[in-house]
Design a protein around this motif. Structure first.
Motif, PDB file in Angstrom:
ATOM      1  N   ARG A 149     -29.988   4.689  16.315  1.00 35.42           N
ATOM      2  CA  ARG A 149     -29.939   5.531  17.961  1.00 35.42           C
ATOM      3  C   ARG A 149     -28.613   5.816  17.832  1.00 35.42           C
ATOM      4  O   ARG A 149     -27.667   5.224  18.076  1.00 35.42           O
ATOM      5  N   GLY A 150     -28.419   7.461  18.111  1.00 29.21           N
ATOM      6  CA  GLY A 150     -27.159   7.812  18.418  1.00 29.21           C
ATOM      7  C   GLY A 150     -27.007   7.992  19.712  1.00 29.21           C
ATOM      8  O   GLY A 150     -27.975   8.595  20.163  1.00 29.21           O
ATOM      9  N   MET A 151     -25.899   7.744  20.065  1.00 28.96           N
ATOM     10  CA  MET A 151     -25.683   7.807  21.717  1.00 28.96           C
ATOM     11  C   MET A 151     -24.223   8.629  21.921  1.00 28.96           C
ATOM     12  O   MET A 151     -23.097   8.256  21.351  1.00 28.96           O
ATOM     13  N   LEU A 152     -24.423   9.423  22.971  1.00 27.45           N
ATOM     14  CA  LEU A 152     -23.015   9.777  23.529  1.00 27.45           C
ATOM     15  C   LEU A 152     -22.808   8.955  24.735  1.00 27.45           C
ATOM     16  O   LEU A 152     -23.474   9.034  25.704  1.00 27.45           O
ATOM     17  N   VAL A 153     -21.505   8.548  24.901  1.00 34.10           N
ATOM     18  CA  VAL A 153     -20.971   7.707  25.894  1.00 34.10           C
ATOM     19  C   VAL A 153     -19.964   8.487  26.665  1.00 34.10           C
ATOM     20  O   VAL A 153     -18.915   9.238  26.054  1.00 34.10           O
ATOM     21  N   ASN A 154     -19.719   8.539  27.865  1.00 36.89           N
ATOM     22  CA  ASN A 154     -18.404   9.207  28.504  1.00 36.89           C
ATOM     23  C   ASN A 154     -17.271   8.163  28.831  1.00 36.89           C
ATOM     24  O   ASN A 154     -17.345   7.101  28.283  1.00 36.89           O
ATOM     25  N   GLN A 155     -16.265   8.460  29.433  1.00 43.40           N
ATOM     26  CA  GLN A 155     -14.923   7.909  29.407  1.00 43.40           C
ATOM     27  C   GLN A 155     -15.201   6.580  30.439  1.00 43.40           C
ATOM     28  O   GLN A 155     -14.122   5.866  30.506  1.00 43.40           O
ATOM     29  N   ARG A 156     -16.301   6.594  31.040  1.00 44.49           N
ATOM     30  CA  ARG A 156     -16.565   5.277  31.972  1.00 44.49           C
ATOM     31  C   ARG A 156     -17.388   4.459  31.166  1.00 44.49           C
ATOM     32  O   ARG A 156     -18.226   3.553  31.705  1.00 44.49           O
TER      33      ARG A 156
END
Lengths: 146, 146
Positions: A121-128
């Motif tokens: 599972r590839g995921m983009l996470v933000n700065q939070r």
């Protein structure tokens, strides 16, 4: 490079590289490939349910691909397919995203000795550290050479 | 605009609009978002298993999104998710693609009266009517106003 034996189900890794998302980049993708007001027009976006410009899923997919290449140094022969694309939270101008990946499943290939099928599972996470976008990717990965 | 009642399982529609894929566009996507030799370097691509430049899946996803908007004039409230992305055949410079969509499944929504969940398979086909890339997209679609 990570071989089949190096991948453990349930383990998550996170790449160092991040990407700053600009208003210009959101507008460029939206106007060219997904012309909906909340991707293309800051004023109309402010009046929409999103309350401002948000990145198109095309843009998220591009970021997942680019940042994923810096994360997974897999000894992969080929990608077999992609499924379960999920938008978790809007991506807005000024956000920074990173890529993380989790091994979901692995099994040796019957038809191709010396390789295994690995689902990540590839995921983009933000700065939070909030999830933004994810997808599951199956790849054919080499065993470690003996 | 097509409402929930207008969509029949198994029926395929095809958009008039097509898109000519240029070498320049393939290189632009590849270099920026998916830098693998068969997307970025004509000479290296010629020596690869593809025998020449092929479009990145990011590029295919962008084309599916753009051309899909001209095809499906759905009375959709929102996209619910996307799954089962499949690369059927390489997309090469000079190819022309069109979008077709097939209704895979439909059911009325329990939580949102007056709407239904419709799953469609969107597909890019080339100038020889060969499948190039497809994905299944679930949307929340309005019933026809009475």
């Amino acid at each position: 490079v990570r071989y089949y034996e190096d991948l453990e189900v349930g383990v998550t890794s996170r790449a160092e590289a991040d990407h700053l998302v600009t208003e210009e980049e959101i507008l460029e993708f939206g106007r060219r490939w997904d012309p909906q007001p909340f991707h293309t027009d800051p004023e109309a976006a402010a009046a929409s349910t999103f309350g401002g410009l948000v990145a198109s899923t095309v843009h998220l997919f591009a970021l997942l691909t680019k940042l994923g290449m810096t994360d997974n140094e897999l000894a992969a022969m080929s990608a077999l397919g992609m499924t379960d694309l999920v938008n978790h939270a809007p991506l807005r101008p000024g956000d920074r995203v990173r890529h993380q990946s989790t091994v979901v499943e692995k099994r040796s290939s019957k038809s191709r000795p010396g390789t295994g099928i690995v689902v990540m599972r590839g995921m983009l996470v933000n700065q939070r550290d909030e999830p933004v976008f994810s997808a599951e990717i199956a790849s054919l990965v080499h065993f470690r050479p003996t």
